[in-house]
Motif scaffolding. Structure first.
Motif, PDB file in Angstrom:
ATOM      1  N   UNK A   1       0.823  -1.201   0.000  1.00  0.00           N
ATOM      2  CA  UNK A   1       0.000   0.000   0.000  1.00  0.00           C
ATOM      3  C   UNK A   1       0.861   1.257   0.000  1.00  0.00           C
ATOM      4  N   UNK A   2       1.993   1.185   0.734  1.00  0.00           N
ATOM      5  CA  UNK A   2       2.884   2.342   0.772  1.00  0.00           C
ATOM      6  C   UNK A   2       3.464   2.616  -0.603  1.00  0.00           C
ATOM      7  N   UNK A   3       3.836   1.552  -1.328  1.00  0.00           N
ATOM      8  CA  UNK A   3       4.393   1.709  -2.680  1.00  0.00           C
ATOM      9  C   UNK A   3       3.370   2.341  -3.610  1.00  0.00           C
ATOM     10  N   UNK A   4       2.098   1.875  -3.524  1.00  0.00           N
ATOM     11  CA  UNK A   4       1.044   2.422  -4.371  1.00  0.00           C
ATOM     12  C   UNK A   4       0.826   3.897  -4.062  1.00  0.00           C
ATOM     13  N   UNK A   5       0.812   4.237  -2.769  1.00  0.00           N
ATOM     14  CA  UNK A   5       0.613   5.630  -2.361  1.00  0.00           C
ATOM     15  C   UNK A   5       1.734   6.511  -2.878  1.00  0.00           C
ATOM     16  N   UNK A   6       2.960   6.030  -2.778  1.00  0.00           N
ATOM     17  CA  UNK A   6       4.120   6.780  -3.271  1.00  0.00           C
ATOM     18  C   UNK A   6       4.016   6.990  -4.772  1.00  0.00           C
ATOM     19  N   UNK A   7       3.621   5.932  -5.508  1.00  0.00           N
ATOM     20  CA  UNK A   7       3.480   6.040  -6.971  1.00  0.00           C
ATOM     21  C   UNK A   7       2.425   7.072  -7.340  1.00  0.00           C
ATOM     22  N   UNK A   8       1.302   7.043  -6.631  1.00  0.00           N
ATOM     23  CA  UNK A   8       0.234   8.001  -6.918  1.00  0.00           C
ATOM     24  C   UNK A   8       0.679   9.428  -6.628  1.00  0.00           C
ATOM     25  N   UNK A   9       1.382   9.609  -5.507  1.00  0.00           N
ATOM     26  CA  UNK A   9       1.876  10.941  -5.167  1.00  0.00           C
ATOM     27  C   UNK A   9       2.854  11.458  -6.207  1.00  0.00           C
ATOM     28  N   UNK A  10       3.725  10.573  -6.674  1.00  0.00           N
ATOM     29  CA  UNK A  10       4.687  10.975  -7.716  1.00  0.00           C
ATOM     30  C   UNK A  10       3.963  11.349  -9.001  1.00  0.00           C
ATOM     31  N   UNK A  11       2.951  10.531  -9.351  1.00  0.00           N
ATOM     32  CA  UNK A  11       2.193  10.790 -10.579  1.00  0.00           C
ATOM     33  C   UNK A  11       1.443  12.108 -10.482  1.00  0.00           C
ATOM     34  N   UNK A  12       0.841  12.364  -9.325  1.00  0.00           N
ATOM     35  CA  UNK A  12       0.131  13.631  -9.127  1.00  0.00           C
ATOM     36  C   UNK A  12       1.095  14.818  -9.171  1.00  0.00           C
ATOM     37  N   UNK A  13       2.294  14.630  -8.632  1.00  0.00           N
ATOM     38  CA  UNK A  13       3.300  15.690  -8.671  1.00  0.00           C
ATOM     39  C   UNK A  13       3.702  16.003 -10.093  1.00  0.00           C
ATOM     40  N   UNK A  14       3.880  14.921 -10.897  1.00  0.00           N
ATOM     41  CA  UNK A  14       4.238  15.107 -12.318  1.00  0.00           C
ATOM     42  C   UNK A  14       3.122  15.845 -13.027  1.00  0.00           C
ATOM     43  N   UNK A  15       1.870  15.431 -12.732  1.00  0.00           N
ATOM     44  CA  UNK A  15       0.727  16.078 -13.369  1.00  0.00           C
ATOM     45  C   UNK A  15       0.624  17.542 -12.976  1.00  0.00           C
TER      46      UNK A  15
ATOM     47  N   UNK B   1      -2.589  -0.220 -11.391  1.00  0.00           N
ATOM     48  CA  UNK B   1      -2.223  -0.564 -10.023  1.00  0.00           C
ATOM     49  C   UNK B   1      -3.277  -1.459  -9.376  1.00  0.00           C
ATOM     50  N   UNK B   2      -4.561  -1.188  -9.664  1.00  0.00           N
ATOM     51  CA  UNK B   2      -5.634  -2.014  -9.120  1.00  0.00           C
ATOM     52  C   UNK B   2      -5.534  -3.438  -9.635  1.00  0.00           C
ATOM     53  N   UNK B   3      -5.248  -3.594 -10.918  1.00  0.00           N
ATOM     54  CA  UNK B   3      -5.100  -4.929 -11.502  1.00  0.00           C
ATOM     55  C   UNK B   3      -3.911  -5.657 -10.887  1.00  0.00           C
ATOM     56  N   UNK B   4      -2.822  -4.925 -10.654  1.00  0.00           N
ATOM     57  CA  UNK B   4      -1.634  -5.537 -10.051  1.00  0.00           C
ATOM     58  C   UNK B   4      -1.919  -6.007  -8.630  1.00  0.00           C
ATOM     59  N   UNK B   5      -2.611  -5.166  -7.849  1.00  0.00           N
ATOM     60  CA  UNK B   5      -2.949  -5.534  -6.470  1.00  0.00           C
ATOM     61  C   UNK B   5      -3.855  -6.756  -6.446  1.00  0.00           C
ATOM     62  N   UNK B   6      -4.836  -6.807  -7.355  1.00  0.00           N
ATOM     63  CA  UNK B   6      -5.744  -7.955  -7.424  1.00  0.00           C
ATOM     64  C   UNK B   6      -4.983  -9.243  -7.720  1.00  0.00           C
ATOM     65  N   UNK B   7      -4.045  -9.177  -8.674  1.00  0.00           N
ATOM     66  CA  UNK B   7      -3.246 -10.353  -9.015  1.00  0.00           C
ATOM     67  C   UNK B   7      -2.387 -10.794  -7.827  1.00  0.00           C
ATOM     68  N   UNK B   8      -1.843  -9.843  -7.121  1.00  0.00           N
ATOM     69  CA  UNK B   8      -0.992 -10.177  -5.969  1.00  0.00           C
ATOM     70  C   UNK B   8      -1.821 -10.778  -4.831  1.00  0.00           C
ATOM     71  N   UNK B   9      -3.059 -10.310  -4.638  1.00  0.00           N
ATOM     72  CA  UNK B   9      -3.933 -10.898  -3.630  1.00  0.00           C
ATOM     73  C   UNK B   9      -4.236 -12.354  -3.960  1.00  0.00           C
ATOM     74  N   UNK B  10      -4.505 -12.617  -5.232  1.00  0.00           N
ATOM     75  CA  UNK B  10      -4.777 -13.998  -5.671  1.00  0.00           C
ATOM     76  C   UNK B  10      -3.557 -14.883  -5.423  1.00  0.00           C
ATOM     77  N   UNK B  11      -2.369 -14.372  -5.709  1.00  0.00           N
ATOM     78  CA  UNK B  11      -1.142 -15.146  -5.511  1.00  0.00           C
ATOM     79  C   UNK B  11      -0.879 -15.409  -4.030  1.00  0.00           C
ATOM     80  N   UNK B  12      -1.131 -14.399  -3.190  1.00  0.00           N
ATOM     81  CA  UNK B  12      -0.955 -14.576  -1.744  1.00  0.00           C
ATOM     82  C   UNK B  12      -1.900 -15.643  -1.219  1.00  0.00           C
ATOM     83  N   UNK B  13      -3.148 -15.632  -1.674  1.00  0.00           N
ATOM     84  CA  UNK B  13      -4.123 -16.628  -1.233  1.00  0.00           C
ATOM     85  C   UNK B  13      -3.722 -18.025  -1.685  1.00  0.00           C
TER      86      UNK B  13
END
Length: 201
Positions: free
Chosen positions: A2-16, A40-52
């Motif tokens: 979640x921290x990585x996703x938040x950082x990515x979003x913040x960076x993207x918003x900064x660029x924008x 990012x949502x698709x990546x998180x969903x795939x990672x949740x499936x893999x964790x399960x």
């Protein structure tokens, strides 16, 4: 994660925000943010499936490991002194005093061991006798494997046998006292039945 996703979003918003300050296309920047969010949502969903999937696999391995830990030792009497038998037919000995029963494959109510997994198992039994004769046999399902006999005209003796058996899951092993034979036990636990899984197959 979640921290990585938040950082990515913040960076993207900064660029924008920077792009918005330098150009006049905020709509284009918002579309980039939405696309990044979908990815990012698709990546998180795939990672949740893999964790399960990994959790399920770990649970299966734990259950298999527990099933492969099998060992028991029991004696005929929990206390006191007694001679069991003779009986008019072959009779299963019920070893009631359980010293060890890792895996709970031995049933002290029936005297029967039931293999939880396919593997090579080792068993041994000892039948005490006092001033008489005794005979007993190790049984796999309905098959007599090895018998032991002792004639003791005076004093104490023991009949013993052991065997390594290839068992399927669900196979049973127990000790039968031979027809018209006796078994002696007391607080010293002379009459015993033990077994363990050497390795699974």
């Amino acid at each position: 994660m979640r921290m990585k996703i938040t950082v990515c979003l913040l960076l993207l918003l900064l660029v924008c925000f920077t792009a918005q300050q330098q150009a006049s296309s905020p709509q284009f920047c918002l579309e980039d943010v939405h696309a990044a969010l979908r990815e990012l949502t698709a990546t998180v969903t795939q990672q949740k499936i893999e964790v399960e999937r990994q959790r399920t696999e770990i649970d299966k391995l734990k259950q298999q490991r527990q099933a492969e830990q099998v060992a028991f030792s029991a004696s005929l009497l929990a206390e006191g002194e007694a001679t069991v038998g003779p009986f008019p037919t072959h009779t299963t000995l019920i070893f009631k005093y359980v010293l060890t029963n890792v895996g709970s494959a031995y049933n002290p109510n029936t005297g029967i061991f039931t293999a939880p997994v396919k593997g090579l198992y080792h068993f041994e039994f000892h039948v005490g006798v006092h001033a008489t004769n005794t005979a007993a046999v190790l049984v796999k399902n309905t098959n007599h494997i090895f018998a032991a006999y002792e004639l003791q005209s005076d004093g104490f003796g023991t009949a013993s046998q052991s065997a390594s058996l290839l068992l399927e899951a669900g196979d049973t092993v127990f000790v039968r006292l031979w027809i018209q034979s006796k078994a002696f036990d007391n607080q010293n636990h002379h009459t015993t039945f033990s077994g363990s899984l050497l390795f699974s197959l």
